[in-house]
Design a protein around this motif. Sequence first.
Motif, mmCIF file in Angstrom:
data_model
loop_
_atom_site.group_PDB
_atom_site.id
_atom_site.type_symbol
_atom_site.label_atom_id
_atom_site.label_comp_id
_atom_site.label_asym_id
_atom_site.label_seq_id
_atom_site.Cartn_x
_atom_site.Cartn_y
_atom_site.Cartn_z
ATOM 1 N N GLY A 207 -3.795 30.495 -12.502
ATOM 2 C CA GLY A 207 -3.120 29.725 -11.480
ATOM 3 C C GLY A 207 -3.686 29.953 -10.098
ATOM 4 O O GLY A 207 -4.111 31.064 -9.751
ATOM 5 N N HIS A 208 -3.675 28.901 -9.292
ATOM 6 C CA HIS A 208 -4.186 28.937 -7.922
ATOM 7 C C HIS A 208 -3.212 28.155 -7.040
ATOM 8 O O HIS A 208 -2.608 27.175 -7.479
ATOM 9 C CB HIS A 208 -5.579 28.316 -7.852
ATOM 10 C CG HIS A 208 -6.524 28.867 -8.867
ATOM 11 N ND1 HIS A 208 -7.284 29.986 -8.662
ATOM 12 C CD2 HIS A 208 -6.789 28.463 -10.153
ATOM 13 C CE1 HIS A 208 -8.002 30.248 -9.738
ATOM 14 N NE2 HIS A 208 -7.714 29.336 -10.661
ATOM 15 N N VAL A 209 -3.081 28.562 -5.771
ATOM 16 C CA VAL A 209 -2.143 27.913 -4.870
ATOM 17 C C VAL A 209 -2.718 27.877 -3.465
ATOM 18 O O VAL A 209 -3.399 28.811 -3.038
ATOM 19 C CB VAL A 209 -0.764 28.621 -4.891
ATOM 20 C CG1 VAL A 209 -0.878 30.080 -4.449
ATOM 21 C CG2 VAL A 209 0.252 27.870 -4.046
ATOM 22 N N MET A 210 -2.441 26.785 -2.744
ATOM 23 C CA MET A 210 -2.934 26.606 -1.383
ATOM 24 C C MET A 210 -1.828 25.996 -0.532
ATOM 25 O O MET A 210 -1.220 24.992 -0.920
ATOM 26 C CB MET A 210 -4.156 25.679 -1.385
ATOM 27 C CG MET A 210 -4.733 25.383 -0.013
ATOM 28 S SD MET A 210 -6.094 24.170 -0.086
ATOM 29 C CE MET A 210 -5.200 22.634 -0.380
ATOM 30 N N VAL A 211 -1.567 26.601 0.613
ATOM 31 C CA VAL A 211 -0.608 26.069 1.578
ATOM 32 C C VAL A 211 -1.368 25.532 2.776
ATOM 33 O O VAL A 211 -2.261 26.202 3.307
ATOM 34 C CB VAL A 211 0.389 27.150 2.035
ATOM 35 C CG1 VAL A 211 1.261 26.628 3.175
ATOM 36 C CG2 VAL A 211 1.260 27.599 0.877
ATOM 37 N N ALA B 218 9.585 25.529 2.950
ATOM 38 C CA ALA B 218 9.541 25.139 1.539
ATOM 39 C C ALA B 218 8.178 25.418 0.935
ATOM 40 O O ALA B 218 8.070 25.964 -0.180
ATOM 41 C CB ALA B 218 9.891 23.656 1.396
ATOM 42 N N ALA B 219 7.102 25.063 1.658
ATOM 43 C CA ALA B 219 5.754 25.323 1.157
ATOM 44 C C ALA B 219 5.514 26.817 0.984
ATOM 45 O O ALA B 219 4.941 27.258 -0.020
ATOM 46 C CB ALA B 219 4.720 24.718 2.105
ATOM 47 N N ALA B 220 5.963 27.607 1.960
ATOM 48 C CA ALA B 220 5.779 29.058 1.878
ATOM 49 C C ALA B 220 6.563 29.654 0.723
ATOM 50 O O ALA B 220 6.076 30.567 0.030
ATOM 51 C CB ALA B 220 6.203 29.705 3.200
ATOM 52 N N GLU B 221 7.772 29.138 0.479
ATOM 53 C CA GLU B 221 8.588 29.672 -0.608
ATOM 54 C C GLU B 221 7.989 29.337 -1.970
ATOM 55 O O GLU B 221 7.959 30.185 -2.880
ATOM 56 C CB GLU B 221 10.009 29.113 -0.511
ATOM 57 C CG GLU B 221 10.964 29.576 -1.588
ATOM 58 C CD GLU B 221 11.319 31.054 -1.518
ATOM 59 O OE1 GLU B 221 11.951 31.539 -2.481
ATOM 60 O OE2 GLU B 221 10.978 31.715 -0.522
ATOM 61 N N VAL B 222 7.495 28.109 -2.136
ATOM 62 C CA VAL B 222 6.820 27.758 -3.392
ATOM 63 C C VAL B 222 5.620 28.666 -3.619
ATOM 64 O O VAL B 222 5.416 29.199 -4.709
ATOM 65 C CB VAL B 222 6.390 26.278 -3.376
ATOM 66 C CG1 VAL B 222 5.468 25.966 -4.555
ATOM 67 C CG2 VAL B 222 7.611 25.361 -3.414
ATOM 68 N N SER B 223 4.805 28.852 -2.587
ATOM 69 C CA SER B 223 3.623 29.711 -2.704
ATOM 70 C C SER B 223 4.009 31.133 -3.056
ATOM 71 O O SER B 223 3.386 31.761 -3.923
ATOM 72 C CB SER B 223 2.829 29.681 -1.390
ATOM 73 O OG SER B 223 1.704 30.527 -1.474
ATOM 74 N N GLN C 262 -5.671 30.241 -2.493
ATOM 75 C CA GLN C 262 -6.965 29.607 -2.256
ATOM 76 C C GLN C 262 -7.108 29.292 -0.782
ATOM 77 O O GLN C 262 -6.261 28.605 -0.200
ATOM 78 C CB GLN C 262 -7.097 28.321 -3.066
ATOM 79 C CG GLN C 262 -8.312 27.473 -2.740
ATOM 80 C CD GLN C 262 -9.620 28.106 -3.185
ATOM 81 O OE1 GLN C 262 -9.806 28.381 -4.364
ATOM 82 N NE2 GLN C 262 -10.514 28.349 -2.239
ATOM 83 N N ASP C 263 -8.168 29.797 -0.154
ATOM 84 C CA ASP C 263 -8.511 29.436 1.214
ATOM 85 C C ASP C 263 -9.395 28.197 1.145
ATOM 86 O O ASP C 263 -10.493 28.247 0.570
ATOM 87 C CB ASP C 263 -9.257 30.588 1.888
ATOM 88 C CG ASP C 263 -9.615 30.302 3.345
ATOM 89 O OD1 ASP C 263 -9.521 29.136 3.767
ATOM 90 O OD2 ASP C 263 -10.007 31.254 4.048
ATOM 91 N N PRO C 264 -8.956 27.046 1.710
ATOM 92 C CA PRO C 264 -9.767 25.828 1.595
ATOM 93 C C PRO C 264 -11.106 25.923 2.313
ATOM 94 O O PRO C 264 -11.996 25.107 2.049
ATOM 95 C CB PRO C 264 -8.880 24.752 2.222
ATOM 96 C CG PRO C 264 -7.944 25.492 3.116
ATOM 97 C CD PRO C 264 -7.707 26.817 2.451
ATOM 98 N N ALA C 265 -11.271 26.914 3.192
ATOM 99 C CA ALA C 265 -12.536 27.074 3.915
ATOM 100 C C ALA C 265 -13.532 27.945 3.149
ATOM 101 O O ALA C 265 -14.629 28.210 3.644
ATOM 102 C CB ALA C 265 -12.281 27.678 5.293
ATOM 103 N N ARG C 266 -13.145 28.355 1.945
ATOM 104 C CA ARG C 266 -14.042 29.195 1.138
ATOM 105 C C ARG C 266 -14.363 28.509 -0.189
ATOM 106 O O ARG C 266 -13.802 27.464 -0.513
ATOM 107 C CB ARG C 266 -13.412 30.569 0.902
ATOM 108 C CG ARG C 266 -13.193 31.347 2.207
ATOM 109 C CD ARG C 266 -12.773 32.772 1.939
ATOM 110 N NE ARG C 266 -12.595 33.514 3.186
ATOM 111 C CZ ARG C 266 -13.572 34.100 3.855
ATOM 112 N NH1 ARG C 266 -14.821 34.032 3.396
ATOM 113 N NH2 ARG C 266 -13.324 34.764 4.975
#
Length: 419
Positions: free
Chosen positions: A48-52, A20-25, A36-40
């Motif tokens: 728009g921005h998205v993070m899984v 589900a998360a992958a499909e939304v992304s 968005q990479d949370p480590a960067r």
Amino acid sequence: MNDTQDFLDFLAAAPSSHHAAAEVSARLQAAGFTPQDPARAWDASPGGHVMVRGGAVMAWWVPEDASPDSGFRIIGSHTDSPGFTLKPEPELHSAGWQQAAVEVYGGPILASWLDRELTLAGRVVLADGSDRLVDTGPLLRIPHLAVHLDRSSELKLDRQVHLQPVYAAGAPELSVMDCIAEQIGVAREDIIAHNLITADTQPGAVFGGAGDFLAAGRLDNLTSVFTSLKAMLGAVASGDTGSDILVLAAFDHEEVGSNSTTGAAGPILEDVLARTAGALGADEEHRRQMFARSSCVSADAAHSVHPNYAGKHDPTHHPLLGSGPVLKVNGNQRYASDAVTSGMWQRACASAGVPSQTFVGRNDVPCGSTIGPITATRLGIDTVDVGVPLLSMHSARELAGVQDLLWFTQALEAYLINH
């Protein structure tokens, strides 16, 4: 493609929280959202921005004039549903049968899972540190006991003994992990860990005398994930989002208490809000001001009145399938709605031209809870609890109203653009 078929396609693509998360992304990225990479370094540039992260997905839309004077408009939901998770050592053998050792996840209606062809879906981790999404297709079945062998009025299901699904007979050399490895094209020994859960493989369907019912698994809570996604895309396309940052927060693990890095009780949403505020130049004081200007809609499935058990419902509150989204209220704070946020929701429904209903439980029938009180408590952000009405909640195959999903999308979109 109409919205109902789009939802059925979304359900088919989302047999687990990870899917589900992958499909939304994927859908958001197709609409121009940037991963968005949370480590960067955090990106709060306009757009728009998205993070899984695991089975959770966070997305945020930053308008051109966003600043520390903005607030956040948040729609929260959850990607997980009740079922049976595969145990780390999953091989069982009994009376010549090969079975998968599973653990009950959340609060499923156990009997509803019997005699259904089940997939195992989720994530496996490989020896090289990479991970893969898995959806085996029809692999498992939890067989019921024939009535001839137990004529008692009600068969009692032991959660440990009676719910282990079969996948083969007379083939002790075939392990369930072999089946999973073959499905993703790797060697069995390459799989070193997994997060896999069962899902019913029967496709969702529209039915009923007027074609206004929708039956499928995982309606709790993919109805809310899908409608919040459609609302976000609709609000962005309208060009009328104002100066607030729009946020879609779809958490994992709600069905088991939300206490995880990707659950509502964890830091994931606060991270998104705080890092977005910081990237816009907000210091700690301005960030707290932004939170005070913010609001959250906790979107989770609601109960419809049940025709065969009407006595289980409050006599003055009878939400009904096909009669609109439901505002959920509980004086003991099982839901986060209060007078202010309830009014906010009613205005959104009125703006969208959508009917609204209210759920309040009986005093002698305890109700469930949602991410709403958790989010409100953790962040101090005013929150309302709402959802589409369902029957058979937590069944392997739940029941919703087609029109309610459309109305819910419209009301959520109105909330996002009602500034």
